[in-house]
Design a protein around this motif. Sequence first.
Motif, short mmCIF file in Angstrom:
data_model
loop_
_atom_site.label_atom_id
_atom_site.label_comp_id
_atom_site.label_asym_id
_atom_site.label_seq_id
_atom_site.Cartn_x
_atom_site.Cartn_y
_atom_site.Cartn_z
N ALA A 2 0.82 -1.22 0.00
CA ALA A 2 0.00 0.00 0.00
C ALA A 2 0.86 1.27 0.00
O ALA A 2 0.32 2.38 0.03
CB ALA A 2 -0.93 -0.02 1.21
N GLY A 3 2.20 1.10 -0.02
CA GLY A 3 3.09 2.27 -0.03
C GLY A 3 3.20 2.94 1.33
O GLY A 3 3.57 4.11 1.44
N LEU A 4 2.91 2.19 2.39
CA LEU A 4 2.95 2.73 3.75
C LEU A 4 4.21 2.23 4.46
O LEU A 4 4.99 1.47 3.90
CB LEU A 4 1.69 2.29 4.50
CG LEU A 4 0.36 2.57 3.78
CD1 LEU A 4 -0.80 1.87 4.46
CD2 LEU A 4 0.11 4.08 3.70
N THR A 5 4.38 2.66 5.71
CA THR A 5 5.58 2.31 6.48
C THR A 5 5.21 1.40 7.64
O THR A 5 4.29 1.69 8.41
CB THR A 5 6.25 3.59 7.02
OG1 THR A 5 6.63 4.41 5.91
CG2 THR A 5 7.49 3.26 7.84
N VAL A 6 5.95 0.30 7.79
CA VAL A 6 5.75 -0.64 8.90
C VAL A 6 6.52 -0.14 10.13
O VAL A 6 7.70 0.18 10.04
CB VAL A 6 6.29 -2.05 8.54
CG1 VAL A 6 6.18 -2.99 9.75
CG2 VAL A 6 5.54 -2.64 7.35
N VAL A 7 5.82 -0.08 11.26
CA VAL A 7 6.49 0.21 12.54
C VAL A 7 6.39 -1.06 13.37
O VAL A 7 5.31 -1.43 13.84
CB VAL A 7 5.79 1.38 13.29
CG1 VAL A 7 6.51 1.66 14.62
CG2 VAL A 7 5.73 2.63 12.43
N THR B 112 14.90 2.48 4.31
CA THR B 112 14.21 2.70 3.04
C THR B 112 14.12 1.42 2.22
O THR B 112 14.78 0.42 2.54
CB THR B 112 14.96 3.76 2.21
OG1 THR B 112 16.26 3.23 1.89
CG2 THR B 112 15.11 5.07 2.96
N ASN B 113 13.33 1.47 1.15
CA ASN B 113 13.31 0.35 0.21
C ASN B 113 14.71 0.04 -0.29
O ASN B 113 15.09 -1.12 -0.41
CB ASN B 113 12.38 0.69 -0.97
CG ASN B 113 10.92 0.41 -0.64
OD1 ASN B 113 10.56 -0.67 -0.18
ND2 ASN B 113 10.07 1.39 -0.87
N ARG B 114 15.48 1.09 -0.59
CA ARG B 114 16.85 0.89 -1.08
C ARG B 114 17.69 0.14 -0.04
O ARG B 114 18.42 -0.80 -0.38
CB ARG B 114 17.49 2.24 -1.40
CG ARG B 114 18.97 2.15 -1.80
CD ARG B 114 19.55 3.55 -2.08
NE ARG B 114 21.01 3.53 -2.11
CZ ARG B 114 21.74 3.15 -3.16
NH1 ARG B 114 21.13 2.75 -4.25
NH2 ARG B 114 23.05 3.16 -3.09
N ASN B 115 17.61 0.55 1.23
CA ASN B 115 18.38 -0.12 2.28
C ASN B 115 18.08 -1.61 2.33
O ASN B 115 18.98 -2.45 2.36
CB ASN B 115 18.05 0.48 3.66
CG ASN B 115 18.45 1.92 3.84
OD1 ASN B 115 17.80 2.66 4.58
ND2 ASN B 115 19.50 2.37 3.18
N ALA C 183 10.43 2.11 4.21
CA ALA C 183 9.65 0.88 4.29
C ALA C 183 9.39 0.49 5.75
O ALA C 183 8.29 0.06 6.11
CB ALA C 183 10.38 -0.25 3.57
N PHE C 184 10.40 0.63 6.59
CA PHE C 184 10.28 0.26 8.00
C PHE C 184 10.83 1.37 8.89
O PHE C 184 11.88 1.93 8.61
CB PHE C 184 11.08 -1.02 8.31
CG PHE C 184 10.48 -2.27 7.73
CD1 PHE C 184 9.66 -3.09 8.49
CD2 PHE C 184 10.74 -2.64 6.41
CE1 PHE C 184 9.10 -4.25 7.95
CE2 PHE C 184 10.18 -3.79 5.86
CZ PHE C 184 9.36 -4.59 6.64
N LEU C 185 10.11 1.65 9.96
CA LEU C 185 10.64 2.44 11.08
C LEU C 185 10.97 1.41 12.13
O LEU C 185 10.07 0.85 12.77
CB LEU C 185 9.59 3.40 11.62
CG LEU C 185 9.65 4.87 11.25
CD1 LEU C 185 8.74 5.67 12.17
CD2 LEU C 185 11.04 5.44 11.29
N GLN C 186 12.25 1.10 12.26
CA GLN C 186 12.67 0.00 13.13
C GLN C 186 13.31 0.58 14.38
O GLN C 186 14.37 1.20 14.31
CB GLN C 186 13.66 -0.88 12.34
CG GLN C 186 13.88 -2.25 12.92
CD GLN C 186 12.68 -3.18 12.76
OE1 GLN C 186 11.81 -2.97 11.92
NE2 GLN C 186 12.62 -4.21 13.58
N TYR C 187 12.64 0.40 15.52
CA TYR C 187 13.11 1.06 16.75
C TYR C 187 14.28 0.32 17.38
O TYR C 187 14.34 -0.90 17.39
CB TYR C 187 11.95 1.25 17.73
CG TYR C 187 11.18 2.50 17.38
CD1 TYR C 187 11.35 3.68 18.09
CD2 TYR C 187 10.34 2.52 16.27
CE1 TYR C 187 10.70 4.84 17.72
CE2 TYR C 187 9.67 3.68 15.88
CZ TYR C 187 9.85 4.84 16.62
OH TYR C 187 9.22 5.99 16.23
N THR C 188 15.24 1.09 17.87
CA THR C 188 16.47 0.53 18.42
C THR C 188 16.97 1.42 19.53
O THR C 188 16.52 2.55 19.69
CB THR C 188 17.54 0.40 17.31
OG1 THR C 188 18.71 -0.20 17.89
CG2 THR C 188 17.95 1.75 16.74
N GLY C 189 17.93 0.92 20.28
CA GLY C 189 18.57 1.76 21.30
C GLY C 189 17.81 1.82 22.60
O GLY C 189 18.13 2.60 23.48
#
Length: 560
Positions: free
Chosen positions: A99-104, A228-231, A210-216
Motif C-alpha cells: 500500500a506504499g505505507l511504512t511498517v512500525v 528505506t526500500n533501497r536499504n 519501508a520500516f521504522l525499526q526502533y532501536t537503542g
Amino acid sequence: MSLERPWLNSYPAGVPAEIDVNEFASVSAVFDTSVAKYRDRPAYSSFGKVLTYGETDALVEQFAAYLLGELKLKKGDRVALMMPNCLQYPVATFGVLRAGLTVVNVNPLYTARELKHQLVDSGAAVLVVVDNFGDTVQQVIADTQVKQVITTGLGDMLGAKGVLVNFVLKYIKKMVPNYSIRGAIRFNQALKLGSQHTLPKVEMDHDDVAFLQYTGGTTGVAKGAMLTNRNLVANMQQASAWISASGIEMGKEWIITALPLYHIFALTANGLVFMKFGGCNHLITNPRDMKGFVKELKSTRFTAITGVNTLFNGLLNTPGFDQVDFSSLKVTLGGGMAVQRAVAERWKKVTGVTLVEAYGLTETSPAACINPLDLAEYNGAIGLPIPSTDACVKNDDGQTLTPGDVGELCIRGPQVMKGYWQRPEETAKAIDADGWLHTGDMARMDEHGFFYIVDRKKDMILVSGFNVYPNEVEDVIAMMPGVLEVAAVGVPDDKSGEIVKVVIVKKDPNLTAEQVKEHARANLTGYKHPKIVEFRKELPKTNVGKILRRELRDAPAEQA
C-alpha cells in the motif's frame, strides 16, 4: 581495490564484490517476483497450517486494499504491528508495504510506557495487535494518534484448528486477558472489507521509508531507524549473493524462524532473504517454550535456522534436542550478540553443522559482515564485509587504523539507514560527513579482512588502565561444564577504578565461586580475573535474548 578491501581475497567462490541494488524498486517488488515464481510453494507454516505464496499474496492484496480503500491512508502513513511470529505478521507486513505505507514493528512484550513512547514517536495511524497484548494497548491508546486498532487471536488464520488454539490460550493457559478497545476491528473482518475494494496502483521508489525499526532501547530512549526500500533491497541482494554460494536452492528451503520477525535480524534474514529464495518460513510463536520448540523441530525437516547465542545454548541444554534429525540442515546463522565458542563447538558436535557468526545492526538493515558459510569450524570472527560494503576501524580522532589495531568499527554501504526518525542530531552523531556509520563496537581486522568484535565501546571494563573486554571473560567462563549462562560487567572499585564481576546461571548446582575463580586464573591474565562471582536463577535479557549487561551493572548483588 583488494588493497583497500583485503576481504575480497577471502570471499567464498561465486560471491561478487558488488550487488545490483537497482534490480528491484522496492521490498514489495521482491515479494511480487517471488509470488510469480513460487506461487504454489509453501511460504509460511504455523501450528501445522501452511500458506502458499499465492495464498499469502491474495491476503496481502486484501489487507493493502483495506488500508487504502477503507481507512483512506496516504502514502508514507505509519502502521504499527504488535505481534509475535504468526501468519498474520507477513500478511500485514507485505500488505502495508504494497500500500506504499511504512511498517512500525513493535515488541509485543513492551510495557504500557514503552508502547506509548513508540506509538507517539512514530505517529502511527493504525495498530495491529494480537489479543494477548490487548490490555497493554487499552491502557495507552487514548494518548496516541492511532485512529484504528485491528485485533486478532493467534488462531484466527489457522482454520478450524484456530478455534481450539484461541480457546486453549484464553481459558486453559490464561494467556489472553480481558480488554476493551473502542472501535477496534478484527483482522479477518479487515481482510473481508479489503476484498470489496480494488487496490489502486501505488508508485514506490528507493527513497520511501519501508520500516521504522526502533532501536537503542537498552542504551536510552528508543529511536526509529528509517530503513528505506533501497536499504532493505540492498541488504536482501547482499545476503542473497552470500548465501547463494552455500548450496541454497531456490524454492526448496525450509527455515526455522524462532527469533521474532519484528526484530531486524529475523525480519531481513528469514522474512525477506528466504522469501526472495522462495523458501518457507516455519514460524515459532513462543521459542521460550524450549520443550515445545524441540518437539516442533523433531517433526520438521528444516534446512536452515537463525538465532542468537542464548537461543542455541537453550536448545543444546533441552532434553531431546540431540535426537532431532539434522540430516537436511545446511545453514545455522548466529547474530544479534556474540556467539560463544563453547556454544558454537557444542552446536557443531550435536548437529554436524558449523554455527556461522554474522554481524549487523538495526541501522544497517542489518547485515554488514558474515562469515563464509562453508567454514569448517567456529573461528571467533564476525566475518567479512558483504558485497558493496566498506568497513574500517577508527580511533577516537577519526583516523583509520591498520590491521590488528583495536578501534571503533565503522560501516559504509547501501544498507546504512537514512537516519533516525525526527532526530537529526542523533543521526549526525551516528553517521559522519563521509557516510560512515559509527557502530559503537570495538573491533579489529586481520590481514585477510576478517573482523573481530572485541566489545561494545561502552561495555569495556577499565581495570587499572587496562582494557578488559567482557566477551573474552564470558567466553572463558562459558567453557566450564557447570555454567549454563554467564555475563561479565565492570563494577566500581576504589583501588583499580573498576573490577570484573561475573554473573552466572548454574548448570551444575554444586558449582562454587572458588571453582570459577580458579578456572579464570588458569585462562586469563591477572587484571581480567573476576573478583566478584554472583549466581542467579536467570540473566536479564532483551526480547530476543541479548543479555542486558547494564542491568547487571546497576543492580545490587542477589547472591554473592
